[in-house]
Design an enzyme around this catalytic site. Structure first.
Site, PDB file in Angstrom:
ATOM      1  N   SER B 355       0.860  -1.176   0.000  1.00  0.00           N
ATOM      2  CA  SER B 355       0.000   0.000   0.000  1.00  0.00           C
ATOM      3  C   SER B 355       0.898   1.229   0.000  1.00  0.00           C
ATOM      4  O   SER B 355       1.948   1.242   0.629  1.00  0.00           O
ATOM      5  CB  SER B 355      -0.871  -0.006   1.249  1.00  0.00           C
ATOM      6  OG  SER B 355      -1.366   1.289   1.497  1.00  0.00           O
ATOM      7  N   GLU B 397      12.528   5.317  10.007  1.00  0.00           N
ATOM      8  CA  GLU B 397      11.452   5.760   9.124  1.00  0.00           C
ATOM      9  C   GLU B 397      11.339   7.283   9.095  1.00  0.00           C
ATOM     10  O   GLU B 397      11.231   7.894   8.033  1.00  0.00           O
ATOM     11  CB  GLU B 397      10.120   5.146   9.579  1.00  0.00           C
ATOM     12  CG  GLU B 397       8.972   5.425   8.613  1.00  0.00           C
ATOM     13  CD  GLU B 397       7.620   4.966   9.164  1.00  0.00           C
ATOM     14  OE1 GLU B 397       7.468   4.936  10.392  1.00  0.00           O
ATOM     15  OE2 GLU B 397       6.742   4.650   8.350  1.00  0.00           O
ATOM     16  N   CYS B 552       3.170  -4.767  16.944  1.00  0.00           N
ATOM     17  CA  CYS B 552       3.841  -3.627  17.573  1.00  0.00           C
ATOM     18  C   CYS B 552       4.057  -3.825  19.063  1.00  0.00           C
ATOM     19  O   CYS B 552       5.041  -3.344  19.628  1.00  0.00           O
ATOM     20  CB  CYS B 552       3.044  -2.356  17.359  1.00  0.00           C
ATOM     21  SG  CYS B 552       2.786  -2.008  15.630  1.00  0.00           S
TER      22      CYS B 552
END
Lengths: 405, 625, 157
Positions: B355, B397, B552
């Site tokens: 995605s 990130e 997570c």
């Protein structure tokens, strides 16, 4: 029969260095059948010749009893113990004994594959050994239906090591064969259950396998007539150091160190290292000890040091060896050996206390008990025995309280 | 509804254990042993350590970790087994015969002391100047065995240079005890394969390929190695000093977003049992520390569902209605930065399946520096965005060059749960006793769907709640909205839900069996990718992958220690909190709708949202130059 | 490394993998073959082996660094390994070592500039009865003294 043996055999000895014709042992083995082979082997009392001394018959029986469809026989030719070179002689001069031993082992335990793990340092033998195997194949000593023995298919491949002493430890050897670092495995499970690629595997020393054909031909009881009660048969001794006639000798177990020193014409001998760098160092007062599993055990290495030698320097050489050759996975061996070496260096520099040295000896005992494999379990042997047996030379003046030595 | 399970087999050491018999009642199924005068019966193949643990006999361990295969290398757990010449390691010794074990003889105690002393002698530095002080397994062992005087010396100079090249993970091999837990984590558990023991003997150390800096090899920054390191040899790259500086700077408007997983675990840092969320308490604590605004990452998790869900429906429409063969299905989630880097390295040819939606963290950063800045009338240049995450990879990130769509660095700092706890302690706050408070507007509270992102399967569950309802006009056909097949810790889960009586707009999906796959841990991701390669996922529509085991909540930034038991408790905390929330579907979050009304006016996957909330990926490959 | 060289090396490794198999147990044999031909296993070769055997590059690196006879740095065409273990040490290894170092102008651990010879110490060669001993590639020489050792090295140009 093979007529390729060109090396004239000048050696003689009671078992291994006696007369033998290629294939004789295999033929006899096929006549005897598996159970009788194991019986003869058991009655011979043959124990592992690499140094650990595990009864060979038991090892074979455990593997033979397993109903796994794939089994392996591995010949441990990773002869790396300092002062040991008997396997070199066997492989160069008596390959027929070694290979016949492997074939018999394969037949007995039900293995179709044999692997000879040859140390990288012996690569120069590879070609001749490979050629020899080719001849065995031509003579149907390897391949399918060996000697018309029904359903007995067996072949041998040779795999090279790449310079790692620890691979002489059987599980490290298997790891190495599997393409991993030569780090010994946790045991149990033992290779007889979970060995090469997870299959039951017998790992035997070159000399152990070479003894088998003779035992089958002449019988276990005959083998027992040599040696002592607990150490049956004969042993190849690799003798080096300060003597006139170093080399490989076949002698019955139970030979005393004194006898041996006479034989090789050693003079002014101060110390004898029995069992290589991982063995023990004996002073003159103990030269009456006999070689055997019950007294001074050895994989065959005998190193002779005369009066001119510095024992501390010898010890340092040994410890440097172990620091380099430890695989480095377990704590006692990885760090312990460097601590023992540090101790030797501090003695050299006269920078030590006796309590520190005693702590190191205690550490050595921990290494003997808590290391993962034989390497770490035996590397403190020389440290402890040299410091104990040659106190006077090493600490002499210090112990008497003299200054400025 | 089907559910498939896959068992992952660790690569190394796998064959070298004695497997337990299936039928324990069969003869030989159980073995009687004696441990320190106590007679017990255990299943054949039970290790001495397991037997002792079951009987409340304490055995010290170091290289042993419940998540990992057996190593037997530290030797701290040695015990005496009668008739055996040497000591045996309890962790590796399988009980197969009636043996007598002694766990505390003089020899055993001496050996353990020596081993700890040896480890300390090579362990550079002092405990008081170490961030693991108080939570270090080596320190604990030294204390337990009274090893306090460096009998064999203590290293005074650093042997290895500290590798701080990575944005996420710092390696200091001077602290390493060579337990190889990180190696087993990296190779066996995660199958990333960045770390392995190199050289031998005293030169042995844990290294990367040719000892290159971590930033130059194929590390995915998951940080799982950190969670399993017993000492401080591995830690996350800690930005708390920069954050303090921003807080102390009156010109800076410091905003923090907190993810659900840290909230469910941070109590552990304050000595609380795992299994309770401290969301409200944390909000208060963060304000007291000096954060100007406290936002809930779950808000952008809801936004992610809207964006990613819309993207999926668009892909489905293209594939089914327009018969566009270039459309890549199944669509893979992209909110786990460890997973994203994993696929960039290991399966770069499949990046189009990902995605394009950013992770919730990055969406939030972009929104704060645009929408929020506008609303609050603050110059985005003065805004500092901090993200409290359970994750080491989030640090990497937020530093990706493409993550500057607001015109600024969207998220300035990624902070782990451990680092947050440290900041809270430093501010003199005892978190569990804080009064509770709410998140700040304009993002307010989020839905429960965003909350469950923290557990593996959560994104899938949240997406299904929304997608199913958008497509059919009805709630998902599961009691209390709990989509059971998405939950639990099986490595790879596969299930489907049938779309029937669809609303007009989605008639093209009528009768479609919406198939989905959920995997966690990159080793399981590998299994899924191999299935994809073989065409086994051709009929699957949506795949959720999280890089860390458990999702997570088991992230590389979470409190140490970690284990399956702890991860299960954290999951339980998250699911309990979510069950109590009034809004539990992303599309019903009024704040989300507010943002689409006021700011992202062309809707999910519209032009502005594409600019701010979506991203692209890099074909990295495996080659290390 | 040039692309052409890389391609040739890849092909060579592919052939080796074809010959010895893709199973992990073939790894050492493949590495030995590369070592034998190139005298070292370059980082590219290590990664190619890893790729073709479906293991991690660091695992290959780990193996190469474990075994004393495998190298990841270039070595000379002839690798000379002088035994440093006790029996050879006692029979004059030090003198031999000094002589060859002087003759070649390098110390142990180094390679001559013309990439002809690399000098290394090694542990026990199993020639304790005939020390000092050394290996020149796989060939063994025994009962060395400084003169014979130097002569041997000058002959292997």
């Amino acid at each position: 029969m093979i007529k390729t043996e060109t090396l004239s055999k000048k050696r003689s000895g009671p078992v291994l260095f006696s007369e033998y014709k290629q294939g004789e042992g295999v033929k006899k083995a096929l006549e005897l059948g598996r159970e009788n082979i194991l019986f003869e082997l058991k009655s011979s009392g043959l124990k592992g010749r690499g140094g650990a001394g595990f009864p060979t018959a038991t090892k074979w029986m455990l593997t033979a009893a397993s109903n796994s469809d794939k089994k392996f026989i591995v010949c441990n030719a990773d002869e790396g113990e300092p002062g040991t070179f008997k396997d070199r002689v066997l492989l160069l001069e008596y390959p027929e004994l070694v290979f016949d031993g492997m074939i018999i082992a394969g037949y007995t335990i039900g293995a179709k594959n044999g692997i000879l793990y040859l140390r990288g340092e012996y690569e120069y033998m590879l070609k001749s050994l490979e050629d020899y195997l080719e001849l065995l194949r031509m003579d149907n000593l390897l391949g399918e239906n060996i000697f018309a023995g029904k359903d007995f298919t067996f072949d041998i491949t040779i795999r090279l090591g790449s310079g790692a002493y620890v691979c002489g430890e059987e599980t490290a050897l298997i790891e190495s064969l599997e393409g991993y670092r030569g780090e010994p495995r946790n045991r149990p499970p033992y290779p007889v259950n979970t060995g090469f690629l997870g299959h039951p595997t017998v790992v035997n020393n070159v000399e152990t396998l070479a003894s088998v054909p003779h035992i089958l031909i002449k019988g276990g009881d005959w083998f027992r007539t040599h040696g002592t009660d607990k150490s049956t048969g004969s042993k190849l001794f690799s003798i080096s150091g300060d003597c006139k006639k170093p080399g490989v000798y076949e002698l019955p177990w139970g030979t005393s160190i004194n006898e041996l020193l006479n034989l090789v014409e050693a003079k002014n001998t101060k110390a004898v290292q029995v069992g290589g760098a991982s063995g023990i160092c004996l002073p003159k007062s103990q030269f009456n000890r006999v070689l055997g599993y019950e007294d001074a055990a050895t994989g065959g290495s005998i190193m002779i040091f005369n009066e001119s030698r510095n024992m501390l320097k010898i010890l340092k050489n040994f410890m440097e060896f172990f620091v380099e050759e430890s695989c480095g996975q377990c704590t006692p061996c990885r760090i312990g050996n460097i601590k023992l070496l540090e101790g030797v260096e501090r003695i050299e520099k006269d920078d030590f206390t006796f309590s520190y040295i005693n702590n190191l000896k205690e550490l050595g005992r921990t290494m003997q008990a808590a290391s993962k494999c034989g390497l770490g379990q035996s590397s403190p042997n020389s440290f402890i025995s040299i410091l104990d047996n040659f106190k006077d030379e090493i600490f002499g003046a210090k112990r008497k309280g003299e200054k400025n030595v | 509804m089907s559910k498939r399970e896959y068992e992952r087999i660790p690569v190394s050491q796998q064959a070298h254990v004695v497997s337990k018999p299936k039928d324990l009642t069969a003869i030989g199924g159980m073995v009687s042993v004696q441990i320190n005068e106590k007679k017990i019966t255990v299943p054949l193949g039970t290790t001495i350590l397991e037997a002792c643990q079951l009987n409340q006999i304490h055995i010290p361990t170091l290289c042993h970790h419940p998540d990992l295969c057996i190593a037997g290398v530290c030797r701290v757990c040695v015990v005496e087994v009668e008739k055996m010449r040497t000591l045996q390691t309890a962790c590796s010794f399988p009980i197969t015969s009636p043996i007598k074990i002694n766990t505390s003889t003089q020899m055993v105690r001496k050996a353990r002391r020596h081993i700890i002393d040896l480890l300390l002698s090579e362990h550079y530095g002092e405990c008081y100047s170490c961030f693991r002080n108080g939570n270090c397994e080596l320190q604990n062992l030294a204390k337990e065995f009274g090893v306090d005087n460096y009998t064999f010396g203590h290293v005074k100079t650093q042997r290895y240079e500290v590798d701080s090249s990575s944005a996420a993970v710092i390696r200091d091999m001077n602290k390493c005890v060579l337990c190889k837990r990180c190696v087993r984590t990296c190779i066996d558990l995660q199958e990333v394969g960045v770390l392995e023991a190199v050289k031998r003997g005293h030169e042995t150390h844990v290294g990367t390929f040719l000892d290159k800096p971590l930033a130059e090899v194929i590390c995915i920054n998951c940080g799982q190695c950190i969670n399993r390191c017993p000492t401080s040899a591995l830690r996350a790259n800690d930005p708390s000093d920069e954050i303090w500086a921003a807080i102390d700077n009156p010109k800076k408007h410091v905003v923090i977003q907190t993810a659900p997983s840290p909230r469910a675990a941070i109590g552990e840092e304050f000595g609380k049992e795992a299994g309770k969320s401290f969301t409200g308490e944390l909000n208060t604590a963060l304000r007291r520390i000096g954060f100007d605004r406290v936002f809930d990452t779950n808000f952008t998790a809801d936004l992610t569902i809207m964006e990613e869900g819309t993207e999926l429906l668009t892909r489905l429409k293209k594939a089914i209605v327009e018969k566009d063969e270039s459309v890549k299905l199944p669509q893979f989630t992209s909110c786990s930065p460890g997973w994203v880097k994993y696929i960039e390295h290991f399966y770069p040819e499949f990046l189009d399946y990902l995605s394009s939606a950013k992770s919730p963290q990055q969406m939030f950063g972009a929104l704060i520096k645009t929408f929020y800045a506008q609303e609050a009338k603050i110059d985005p240049a003065d805004i500092v965005t901090v993200a409290l995450m359970p994750c080491a990879a989030k640090k990497f990130e937020c530093n990706r060059p493409e993550m500057c769509d607001s015109g600024f660095k969207d998220v300035d700092y990624g902070l782990t749960t451990r680092e947050m706890a440290k900041m809270i302690r430093e501010a003199g706050i005892y978190l569990p006793e804080m009064p509770k408070s709410h998140f700040d507007d304009p993002f307010g509270d989020a839905s429960g769907a965003g909350l469950i992102f923290g557990a593996t399967g959560g994104v899938m569950e949240a997406a299904l709640r929304t997608a199913y309802e958008l497509v059919t006009g009805r709630e998902v056909p599961f009691e209390n909205l709990v989509i059971e097949p998405c939950r639990g810790f099986e490595g790879v889960k596969q299930a489907s839900v049938k779309l029937e009586n669809c609303v007009e707009q989605y008639k093209f999906l009528e009768g479609v069996d919406l198939k989905f796959v959920v995997a966690h841990g990159t080793a399981n991701a590998k299994i899924v990718m191999e299935m994809l390669k073989k065409g086994e996922l051709n009929d699957v529509h949506f795949v959720e992958i999280m890089a860390c085991p458990g999702g997570c909540l088991g992230g590389g930034g979470q409190p140490i220690p970690t284990s399956n038991v702890i991860r299960e408790k954290r999951a339980q905390a998250i699911y309990e909190e979510e069950a109590s929330l009034p809004i539990r579907k992303s599309h019903e979050n009024p704040h989300v709708n507010y943002v689409y009304e006021k700011f992202l006016t062309d809707g999910p996957c519209g032009k502005l949202s594409h600019k701010l909330l979506h991203t692209h990926y890099v074909k990295r490959g495996k080659y290390i130059s | 490394m040039l692309v052409l060289e890389k391609n040739a090396l890849s092909e060579e490794i592919e052939n080796l993998v074809g010959e010895f198999g893709k199973d992990r147990s073939a790894l050492l044999q493949i590495l030995q073959a590369i070592q034998g031909k190139h005298k070292y296993i370059s980082d590219f070769a290590q990664q190619e082996v890893a790729r073709m055997m479906d293991i991690h590059p660091v695992e290959v690196n780990s193996i190469v660094s474990f075994y004393a006879f495998l190298y990841s740095e270039p070595k000379g065409r002839y690798i000379v390994r002088l035994c440093q273990t006790i029996s050879c040490d006692m029979s004059g290894k030090e003198e031999v070592a000094e002589a060859v170092q002087r003759e070649l102008g390098i110390s142990f651990g180094q390679t001559t500039k013309d990439k002809r010879i690399t000098l290394e110490f090694t542990n026990c060669l199993g020639m304790c009865d005939q020390g000092p001993a050394m290996l020149v590639n796989e060939k063994v020489y025994t009962k060395l003294d400084p003169e014979t050792a130097v002569n041997i090295l000058s002959e292997i140009k």
